[in-house]
Structures are given as C-alpha cells and as structure tokens.
Design a protein around this motif. Structure first.
Motif, short mmCIF file in Angstrom:
data_model
loop_
_atom_site.label_atom_id
_atom_site.label_comp_id
_atom_site.label_asym_id
_atom_site.label_seq_id
_atom_site.Cartn_x
_atom_site.Cartn_y
_atom_site.Cartn_z
N SER A 34 68.53 39.71 43.65
CA SER A 34 68.87 40.93 44.72
C SER A 34 69.29 40.39 46.29
O SER A 34 69.03 41.49 47.31
CB SER A 34 67.73 41.59 44.99
N GLY A 35 69.77 39.37 46.20
CA GLY A 35 70.62 38.69 47.79
C GLY A 35 69.79 38.14 47.99
O GLY A 35 70.28 37.09 49.04
N LEU A 36 68.09 37.05 47.74
CA LEU A 36 67.97 35.76 48.31
C LEU A 36 67.75 35.45 48.84
O LEU A 36 68.22 34.94 46.98
CB LEU A 36 66.10 37.06 48.19
N THR A 37 67.87 34.22 49.79
CA THR A 37 68.38 32.67 49.41
C THR A 37 67.56 32.32 48.95
O THR A 37 65.90 32.38 48.47
CB THR A 37 68.24 32.26 51.26
N ARG A 38 67.71 30.65 49.49
CA ARG A 38 65.84 30.08 48.10
C ARG A 38 65.52 30.24 49.47
O ARG A 38 63.47 29.64 48.88
CB ARG A 38 66.53 28.21 47.76
N ALA A 39 65.38 30.21 50.69
CA ALA A 39 64.51 29.72 51.43
C ALA A 39 63.72 31.33 51.54
O ALA A 39 61.61 31.45 51.75
CB ALA A 39 64.70 29.78 53.29
N GLU A 40 64.34 32.51 51.83
CA GLU A 40 64.11 34.07 51.21
C GLU A 40 62.58 33.49 49.90
O GLU A 40 61.72 34.47 50.26
CB GLU A 40 65.01 34.73 51.89
N ILE A 41 63.49 33.46 49.22
CA ILE A 41 62.14 33.23 47.58
C ILE A 41 60.72 32.78 48.43
O ILE A 41 60.07 33.03 47.65
CB ILE A 41 63.22 32.93 46.90
N GLY A 42 60.75 31.51 49.13
CA GLY A 42 59.56 30.59 49.34
C GLY A 42 59.38 31.58 50.09
O GLY A 42 58.10 31.32 49.41
N LEU A 43 59.56 32.35 50.64
CA LEU A 43 58.91 33.08 51.52
C LEU A 43 58.39 34.43 51.25
O LEU A 43 56.56 34.19 51.99
CB LEU A 43 58.93 32.79 53.21
N VAL A 44 58.80 34.95 50.27
CA VAL A 44 58.15 36.19 49.59
C VAL A 44 56.99 35.80 48.77
O VAL A 44 55.92 36.62 49.07
CB VAL A 44 59.76 37.02 49.01
N GLY A 45 57.55 34.67 47.80
CA GLY A 45 56.34 34.34 47.32
C GLY A 45 55.33 34.18 48.09
O GLY A 45 53.96 33.85 47.60
N GLY A 46 55.29 33.06 49.20
CA GLY A 46 54.71 32.44 49.46
C GLY A 46 53.56 33.24 50.58
O GLY A 46 52.30 33.75 50.45
N PHE A 47 54.28 34.35 50.64
CA PHE A 47 53.22 35.54 51.43
C PHE A 47 52.24 36.03 50.50
O PHE A 47 52.06 37.19 51.02
CB PHE A 47 54.51 36.37 52.13
N GLY A 48 53.00 36.49 49.72
CA GLY A 48 52.14 36.97 48.28
C GLY A 48 50.64 36.46 48.11
O GLY A 48 49.74 37.20 48.25
N SER A 49 51.02 35.25 47.78
CA SER A 49 49.96 34.29 47.48
C SER A 49 49.31 34.20 49.16
O SER A 49 47.89 34.35 48.96
CB SER A 49 50.27 33.27 47.11
N GLY A 50 49.79 33.99 49.66
CA GLY A 50 49.27 33.99 51.51
C GLY A 50 48.26 34.58 51.80
O GLY A 50 46.80 34.93 52.41
N VAL A 51 48.23 36.06 51.41
CA VAL A 51 47.16 37.23 51.20
C VAL A 51 46.12 37.37 50.64
O VAL A 51 45.37 37.85 51.39
CB VAL A 51 48.42 38.93 51.20
N ALA A 52 46.24 35.90 49.41
CA ALA A 52 45.22 36.01 48.87
C ALA A 52 43.97 35.06 49.45
O ALA A 52 42.73 35.80 49.71
CB ALA A 52 45.04 34.90 47.79
N LEU A 53 44.51 34.91 51.38
CA LEU A 53 42.73 34.06 51.38
C LEU A 53 41.99 35.14 51.90
O LEU A 53 40.97 34.75 52.72
CB LEU A 53 43.64 33.12 52.31
N LEU A 54 42.75 36.33 52.53
CA LEU A 54 41.87 37.51 52.70
C LEU A 54 41.35 38.70 51.89
O LEU A 54 40.21 38.30 51.86
CB LEU A 54 43.15 38.89 53.94
N VAL A 55 42.17 38.71 50.90
CA VAL A 55 41.83 39.79 49.77
C VAL A 55 41.22 38.74 49.42
O VAL A 55 39.93 39.55 48.45
CB VAL A 55 42.97 40.21 48.57
N GLN A 56 41.09 37.73 48.48
CA GLN A 56 40.17 37.81 47.19
C GLN A 56 38.89 36.86 47.23
O GLN A 56 37.97 37.61 47.41
CB GLN A 56 40.95 35.85 46.55
N PRO A 57 38.19 36.67 48.65
CA PRO A 57 37.29 36.33 49.08
C PRO A 57 36.42 37.69 49.42
O PRO A 57 35.49 37.83 48.85
CB PRO A 57 37.45 35.60 50.58
N PHE A 58 36.81 38.37 49.52
CA PHE A 58 36.95 39.63 49.90
C PHE A 58 36.05 40.33 48.59
O PHE A 58 34.92 40.91 48.24
CB PHE A 58 37.09 41.21 50.27
#
Length: 408
Positions: A34-58
């Motif tokens: 879809s045109g994402l660079t490797r750095a963007e791939i890391g950021l997209v995947g990281g953001f999705g998992s980072g939201v878990a810090l707020l959502v999973q404990p709740f």
C-alpha cells in the motif's frame, strides 16, 4: 465441565489463534504493497499495540467487575473483524493507524480473556497442562489458516510471485469472517464466576490465593523480562515476511515458513504444560528466554527462504513454551478476583513491546539493514534473559503460598 462447553472452548481457542494465520504473514506485506515505508510500517504496527496500554487494563478491570468475559469477547471479536475487513479500503497510513489499533486490541483481549477462562476452570495445580491442552488447538488453527491463505494467494487469486495490493486484498475479504465465528462461539463458552464463601465478610477474599499486592510484587520483574523478550522477538518478527520476500520467497514459502514454526510449537505445547506443572514454571521458561536471542542471530546469515524456514523451527521452543507457560505463570500468582487484571497486565506488557519494537526495528532496518536489526534485538533479548534468570521467582503451585505469604 459439560462436553459441549469443552468443544466450544477448544473451538474458540482454535479460531482466535487461527486469525493470526492470515494476519501475521500478510499484514506487513499489505502495508508495504500500500506504499508504506519500513519506518511507517513500524509506526503503524507500534501505534496499534501502544493503544493496548490504555485499552487492555480497562477491559480487564471491566470484565473483573462484571465477573464475565463473554460479552466483552463478543464485542472485541466483532470490532476486530470489521477493522480488518475494512483494510480493503485503507489507502493511507492514517487509516491503517485507526483500523490496526482496533484490530490489535480486539485480538489481544480475546487472547487474555481465553487465558482467564481456562485459568478459572483448571485451578493452579494443573493450570499449565490444561491451558496447553486447549491452546494447542489454536496452533492447529494457525497452521490451517496460514497454509490456506498462502495457497489462495499463490494459486487462486494471483500468480505465485505476485504480492501486489490487489493480490493480497482477498486475504482481508475472507479472513475476518473468523472473527464472526468467534463472536458466535462466545455465546456458549463456559465463563465460571467467582465462588464467594457463604460466610465471607464484605471486602474479604473471594477465593484462596495470594493477595493482590503479593501478586503485583511477583509479577513486576516477570513482566519487565517478558516485555524485553516480546520487544526483541516480535519487533524483529514484524519484518520476517519482508525479509523473506527480499530473499525471493513466494507467498506460499512465507506462509509455509510461519506454519512450520507453529507445527513445532504444537509438538512442544502438547507436553510443556504438564512438564511445567511437575518441575516448575521457571526452568521451562528459562529455555525460551535463553534460546530466543540465539534464534535471532541465526537469521542474519540467511541466503534463501529455506534457511529462514529452518531457523523458524526454533519457534517451537519459543512460543511453544512462552505461549502456554507465561499464561500459567500469571494464573499461578493471581487471585480469582484479579486474574483478569493480571492477564491484562501481561497483554499490556506485550502490547507495549509490540508497540515500540516494530517502530525501533523499522528505523534500524531502514538505516542499517535487517541484519543489524536482528543483531540489536538479540542483545535486547539477552538482557531479558539475564533479568529473568536473576530476579523472577518460581511460581510452582506446590510452594506458591510459602513464597508469597507475608513475612511474620
């Protein structure tokens, strides 16, 4: 437990892990197509998992307060299915940010809730064997879906070497139906409630086991070492399909490599839970912690897809152990009243690792190459192994109460 409940729970574990059979190999490839660079791939995947810090404990605390996991699991399954189905129309990083955050958190909660349900059914003394017996069906589901996805992309919807966006879209057209099946199964899986003693006073313990404070003291060093392990392994693994593509692998080679690792995982998981019940969790987990950095180093000199496949077989001694015994460890040291929160903490530690790991690995891979990325992550994994061996206590149920009881 009634036979229909056992079948429903095994089926639910089968489907939850089966979803990763199309997500793990093809999500990074779809991002790149879809045109994402490797750095963007890391950021997209990281953001999705980072939201878990707020959502999973709740979500963990919510299910503990409700003393029920099924309704939250149903919502999580529906949300994940819709998010990954919508991948077909995602055309920029911002759309992937939102959809991935929803999908990742749904799948994380499904895994954590399944751990809690099995932990309550099994009890502490046989928790490793019982959890592994159910979780192994998840590995079987992964193998089936991974191979089926690779076959569809390699021969039905596209030519063997085609990894364009249009060739990969069918994965996200049919794969998310798995989450719909999970939502249906959640209506019949068992969800035992905490049994409170008739003479319990208000605010007293709902069941035997360590106090919440004792659980947290034991869990803290384990969660840190688990974080370092996940950071290294899954930060690097996020780029494994891209690494194989650079070595000339076809979609069938890629999914076959992931499936081969899970076959070994099944063989290990069939025995490892019972072994950890008998000799303790720590000696078994130590094998996974020590082996993982060596595995990452073995990827570096790869000359073709076959080399990567052979190294991937070590996944059996990584997730085959960690996937079952880490869950049993947390169930050992938690109480029925806070087991949901404890498993959510494990999911959050993994979520934070997977949030940061791919982003860091993407920057390293883009600037210095994938070989340097594997080497750096091997050092991080080695740090996690040292911390685990030095600071994490045994949680064997036989002497758990003695180890966790307050000093008088």
């Amino acid at each position: 437990m009634a036979p229909r409940h056992r079948v429903a729970l095994a089926g639910c574990m089968f489907l939850i892990t089966a979803s990763f059979g199309f997500l793990q190999p093809f999500v990074p490839l779809f991002w790149e197509a879809s045109g994402l660079t490797r750095a963007e791939i890391g950021l997209v995947g990281g953001f999705g998992s980072g939201v878990a810090l707020l959502v999973q404990p709740f979500l963990g605390k919510l299910s503990d307060r409700l003393d029920a996991r099924r309704p939250v699991m149903m919502l999580a399954a529906i949300a994940s299915g819709l998010a990954y189905f919508a991948y077909q129309w995602a055309v920029n990083p911002w759309m992937f940010f939102v959809l991935t955050a929803i999908g990742v958190n749904g799948t994380l909660y499904l895994n954590a809730a399944g751990c809690v349900i099995i932990g309550r059914i099994a009890g502490p003394r046989s928790g490793g064997a019982v959890y592994a017996a159910y979780r192994v069906w998840g590995s079987v589901g992964y193998i089936v879906v991974a191979l089926l996805s690779g076959w569809l992309i390699s021969g039905v919807y596209a030519s063997a070497g085609d990894m364009s966006r249009s060739a990969l879209v069918p994965v996200f057209r049919w794969g998310p139906a798995i989450f719909g099946a999970i939502a249906l199964l959640c209506t019949v899986i068992p969800d035992r409630r905490v049994q409170k003693p008739h003479n319990a006073h208000a605010g007293g313990e709902a069941s035997s086991g360590p106090s919440v404070g004792a659980s947290r003291r034991v869990l803290r060093p384990f969660l840190i070492s688990f974080f370092l392990y996940q950071f290294a392994l899954y930060g690097a693994s996020a780029y494994l399909s891209l690494f194989m593509k650079s070595l000339g692998a076809t979609p069938m080679w890629i999914t076959g490599t992931f499936a081969a690792g899970v076959v070994c995982e099944v063989l290990v998981m069939m025995r490892i839970g019972r072994i950890s019940d008998r000799i303790g969790r720590k000696p078994v987990l130590a094998v996974a912690f020590v082996l993982m950095p060596l595995r990452l180093l073995c990827y570096i000199p790869a000359t073709g897809p076959l080399w990567v496949l052979m190294v991937q077989l070590l996944h059996g001694l990584n997730f085959g152990i960690m996937g079952a015994v880490a869950v049993a460890y947390v169930n050992d040291v938690a109480n029925d009243r806070d087991r949901g929160a404890a498993q959510a903490s494990l999911a959050s530690a993994g979520g934070l690792a997977v949030a940061i790991g791919p982003a860091v690995c993407g920057l390293i891979a883009q600037r210095h190459g994938i070989g340097a990325m594997f080497g750096t992550m091997a050092l991080v994994g080695a740090a996690g192994a040292v911390l685990f061996l030095a600071r994490v206590p045994e949680s064997n149920p036989v002497d758990r109460l003695r180890r966790l009881s307050p000093r008088g």
